[in-house]
Design an enzyme around this catalytic site. Structure first.
Site, PDB file in Angstrom:
ATOM      1  N   GLU A 101       0.964  -0.968   0.179  1.00  0.00           N
ATOM      2  CA  GLU A 101       0.535  -0.135  -0.084  1.00  0.00           C
ATOM      3  C   GLU A 101       1.076   1.373  -0.102  1.00  0.00           C
ATOM      4  O   GLU A 101       0.523   2.042  -0.560  1.00  0.00           O
ATOM      5  CB  GLU A 101      -0.957   0.125   1.105  1.00  0.00           C
ATOM      6  CG  GLU A 101      -1.661  -1.296   1.304  1.00  0.00           C
ATOM      7  CD  GLU A 101      -0.958  -2.302   2.645  1.00  0.00           C
ATOM      8  OE1 GLU A 101      -1.671  -2.986   2.571  1.00  0.00           O
ATOM      9  OE2 GLU A 101      -0.214  -2.453   2.118  1.00  0.00           O
ATOM     10  N   CYS A 127      -2.279  -3.218   7.537  1.00  0.00           N
ATOM     11  CA  CYS A 127      -1.392  -2.837   9.411  1.00  0.00           C
ATOM     12  C   CYS A 127      -1.751  -1.515   9.173  1.00  0.00           C
ATOM     13  O   CYS A 127      -2.479  -0.612   8.579  1.00  0.00           O
ATOM     14  CB  CYS A 127      -0.447  -2.684   8.711  1.00  0.00           C
ATOM     15  SG  CYS A 127       0.856  -1.622   8.345  1.00  0.00           S
ATOM     16  N   CYS A 130      -0.374   0.878   7.566  1.00  0.00           N
ATOM     17  CA  CYS A 130      -0.800   1.021   6.532  1.00  0.00           C
ATOM     18  C   CYS A 130      -2.586   1.934   5.989  1.00  0.00           C
ATOM     19  O   CYS A 130      -2.902   2.737   5.340  1.00  0.00           O
ATOM     20  CB  CYS A 130      -0.672  -0.304   5.121  1.00  0.00           C
ATOM     21  SG  CYS A 130       0.736  -0.699   5.091  1.00  0.00           S
TER      22      CYS A 130
END
Length: 177
Positions: A101, A127, A130
């Site tokens: 990302e 995560c 991100c």
């Protein structure tokens, strides 16, 4: 005459095959592209990728890999760091690479592409970091193939931000260590 009968049989068979074809939905189409992009990933812990789409058009793609000019996990191994969590658990994380990302957002910035209002297709729940970047980039929808074992906080942030999060599978991705 025999040739034309055989030709007609072959033609009918081909027409039947083409009528059985089921065209993929837009989500299926972009998920397949996301899977192809992940083949470029250079960290075998996830082989993650991201495809940003708006108005049925691909804006940018990204995959997990080291910063330009630096060695990749697949070449020199992982660069593991321990994280101590609030509940006392300790997990290991590879910090050699930039997440898919993040790489896609960098590509958008380099090329002057706005991600505002876009959908992102990813291998698993982004995560926490991100997720924050995706929220601030203006995306409206996340389509994840699977759940990330440590993705609960990201899921909560997406809900609070009004970003639609959809999972293709409820399978949970867990990393070794």
């Amino acid at each position: 005459m025999v040739q034309s009968k055989n030709y007609m049989k072959k033609l009918k068979k081909q027409l039947k095959k083409s009528s059985d074809y089921i065209r993929p939905s837009w989500d299926e189409y972009f998920l397949e592209i996301m899977k192809s992009v992940s083949k470029r990933a250079t960290c075998d812990r996830g082989r993650a990728s991201a495809v940003f789409v708006k108005d049925k058009q691909i804006l940018v793609t990204g995959y997990v890999g080291s910063p330009i000019g630096l060695p990749h996990c697949d070449e020199v191994g992982h660069q593991m760091k321990k994280t101590i969590h609030e509940d006392g658990t300790i997990t290991d994380h590879c910090v050699r690479t930039v997440h898919a990302e993040q790489n896609a957002i960098c590509q958008a910035a380099k090329r002057g592409v706005s991600l505002d209002g876009a959908t992102v297709y990813v291998n698993m729940t982004p995560c926490r970091v991100c997720a924050m970047l995706l929220i601030n980039s203006g995306i409206k929808r996340v389509v994840a193939e699977k759940k990330y074992h440590a993705g609960a906080e990201s899921e909560k942030m997406f809900r609070k931000s009004g970003i639609k999060l959809e999972f293709i599978s409820t399978e949970i991705v867990e990393y070794k260590k």
